[in-house]
Design a protein around this motif. Sequence first.
Motif, PDB file in Angstrom:
ATOM      1  N   LEU A  39     -14.576  10.859 -17.018  1.00  0.00           N
ATOM      2  CA  LEU A  39     -14.298  11.811 -15.948  1.00  0.00           C
ATOM      3  C   LEU A  39     -14.080  13.477 -16.649  1.00  0.00           C
ATOM      4  O   LEU A  39     -14.497  14.242 -15.582  1.00  0.00           O
ATOM      5  N   HIS A  40     -14.173  13.465 -17.781  1.00  0.00           N
ATOM      6  CA  HIS A  40     -14.134  14.927 -18.448  1.00  0.00           C
ATOM      7  C   HIS A  40     -15.468  15.357 -18.132  1.00  0.00           C
ATOM      8  O   HIS A  40     -15.925  16.565 -17.794  1.00  0.00           O
ATOM      9  N   MET A  54     -16.666  10.519  -9.358  1.00  0.00           N
ATOM     10  CA  MET A  54     -16.134   9.218  -9.233  1.00  0.00           C
ATOM     11  C   MET A  54     -17.022   8.013  -9.139  1.00  0.00           C
ATOM     12  O   MET A  54     -16.934   7.162  -9.845  1.00  0.00           O
ATOM     13  N   ALA A  55     -18.021   8.202  -8.070  1.00  0.00           N
ATOM     14  CA  ALA A  55     -18.817   7.128  -7.605  1.00  0.00           C
ATOM     15  C   ALA A  55     -19.710   7.205  -8.995  1.00  0.00           C
ATOM     16  O   ALA A  55     -20.279   5.708  -9.227  1.00  0.00           O
ATOM     17  N   THR A  69     -10.445   5.937  -9.078  1.00  0.00           N
ATOM     18  CA  THR A  69      -9.830   7.140  -8.303  1.00  0.00           C
ATOM     19  C   THR A  69      -8.453   6.920  -9.045  1.00  0.00           C
ATOM     20  O   THR A  69      -7.411   7.857  -8.922  1.00  0.00           O
ATOM     21  N   ALA A  70      -7.765   5.907  -9.300  1.00  0.00           N
ATOM     22  CA  ALA A  70      -6.492   5.704  -9.620  1.00  0.00           C
ATOM     23  C   ALA A  70      -6.195   6.418 -10.902  1.00  0.00           C
ATOM     24  O   ALA A  70      -5.133   6.948 -11.106  1.00  0.00           O
ATOM     25  N   VAL A  71      -7.125   6.418 -11.854  1.00  0.00           N
ATOM     26  CA  VAL A  71      -7.065   6.951 -13.117  1.00  0.00           C
ATOM     27  C   VAL A  71      -7.134   8.488 -12.934  1.00  0.00           C
ATOM     28  O   VAL A  71      -6.569   9.288 -13.504  1.00  0.00           O
ATOM     29  N   ALA A  72      -8.384   9.160 -12.174  1.00  0.00           N
ATOM     30  CA  ALA A  72      -8.568  10.456 -11.898  1.00  0.00           C
ATOM     31  C   ALA A  72      -7.286  11.061 -11.321  1.00  0.00           C
ATOM     32  O   ALA A  72      -6.986  12.337 -11.414  1.00  0.00           O
ATOM     33  N   THR A  73      -6.642  10.335 -10.347  1.00  0.00           N
ATOM     34  CA  THR A  73      -5.543  10.982  -9.770  1.00  0.00           C
ATOM     35  C   THR A  73      -4.336  10.775 -10.431  1.00  0.00           C
ATOM     36  O   THR A  73      -3.207  11.484 -10.098  1.00  0.00           O
ATOM     37  N   TYR A  75      -3.811  11.199 -13.999  1.00  0.00           N
ATOM     38  CA  TYR A  75      -3.952  12.614 -15.040  1.00  0.00           C
ATOM     39  C   TYR A  75      -3.970  14.014 -14.535  1.00  0.00           C
ATOM     40  O   TYR A  75      -4.880  14.263 -13.740  1.00  0.00           O
ATOM     41  N   SER A  76      -3.173  14.887 -14.878  1.00  0.00           N
ATOM     42  CA  SER A  76      -3.176  16.313 -14.372  1.00  0.00           C
ATOM     43  C   SER A  76      -4.317  17.038 -14.912  1.00  0.00           C
ATOM     44  O   SER A  76      -4.520  18.067 -14.441  1.00  0.00           O
ATOM     45  N   MET A  77      -4.849  16.479 -15.987  1.00  0.00           N
ATOM     46  CA  MET A  77      -6.109  17.638 -16.431  1.00  0.00           C
ATOM     47  C   MET A  77      -7.316  17.295 -15.758  1.00  0.00           C
ATOM     48  O   MET A  77      -8.262  18.003 -16.043  1.00  0.00           O
ATOM     49  N   TYR A  78      -7.362  16.375 -14.759  1.00  0.00           N
ATOM     50  CA  TYR A  78      -8.513  16.206 -13.863  1.00  0.00           C
ATOM     51  C   TYR A  78      -8.207  16.731 -12.673  1.00  0.00           C
ATOM     52  O   TYR A  78      -6.948  16.481 -11.986  1.00  0.00           O
ATOM     53  N   ARG A  79      -8.960  18.043 -12.350  1.00  0.00           N
ATOM     54  CA  ARG A  79      -8.795  18.697 -10.907  1.00  0.00           C
ATOM     55  C   ARG A  79      -9.255  17.980  -9.988  1.00  0.00           C
ATOM     56  O   ARG A  79     -10.554  17.190  -9.964  1.00  0.00           O
TER      57      ARG A  79
END
Length: 270
Positions: A39-40, A54-55, A69-73, A75-79
């Motif tokens: 994701l980074h 994400m795809a 999506t569950a992970v990306a949403t 953690y706040s470090m992911y915009r």
Amino acid sequence: MPQLPAPDYPADVRARLEADGKEIVARYPDSRSALLPLLHLVQAEEGYVSRTGMAFCADLLELTTAEVTAVATFYSMYRRKPSGDYQVGVCTNTLCAVMGGDAIFDELKRHLGVGNNETTDDGKVTLEHIECNAACDFAPVVMVNWEFFDNQTPESAKRLVDDLRAGREVAPTRGAPLCTYQETARILAGFPDQRPGAVAATGGAGPASLAGLRLAKGETPGARVVHPRGEGPKDQPQPGSEHLSSHDAPQQTSASDPAHPAGPAAEEGE
């Protein structure tokens, strides 16, 4: 209405990301564990985690987009939307707030003309409040792309964001030299920082943060009495009991202040 499938990256971009992504996945015995650095990686490509990113992660790890999506949403470090080259986070947790963090945040919102988690029109600065920067002994603290700017004031914080927007060189109080948000994201994905001297740059916690460590090592700093401000005689610290912090020994360390270009006077462990 249901969203259409996310568009794919251009072929050359996808090929480059796949090569980097496979290198990341190879570090882990379970491929799913590679999701956070992946994701980074996609954030380093676009400046935020898009539906396309994400795809891509889902395809590479054989996960569903819902799992990614569950992970990306979480953690706040992911915009989740395009953001600026510089993520300026003002700590507004209790200690920083009472030491001036709230005033800094309010002044920067007015000065930049943006609200929380909004970006300036030139795309340079995204402003947000942060609950804790884990640097309480140098409160109030501002972070830019996760690098520390200690002992800030409303005026020094305004000079800081003005310097960032003008493209002037800005040095953190401690730690590695500043780079853009996308460059930071790639480093967080686990790829080496290739800038000369960046890895050697260092900076640790202040003496107040190290007090517990000293006690654990059996060191016994001299007793110290701190009187309320304006009351009682000036306390004289005993040798080894220095507490160089914004609470009782403010240091002018703003990297944006031409009159005070240096970092904290005390090195880690002194």
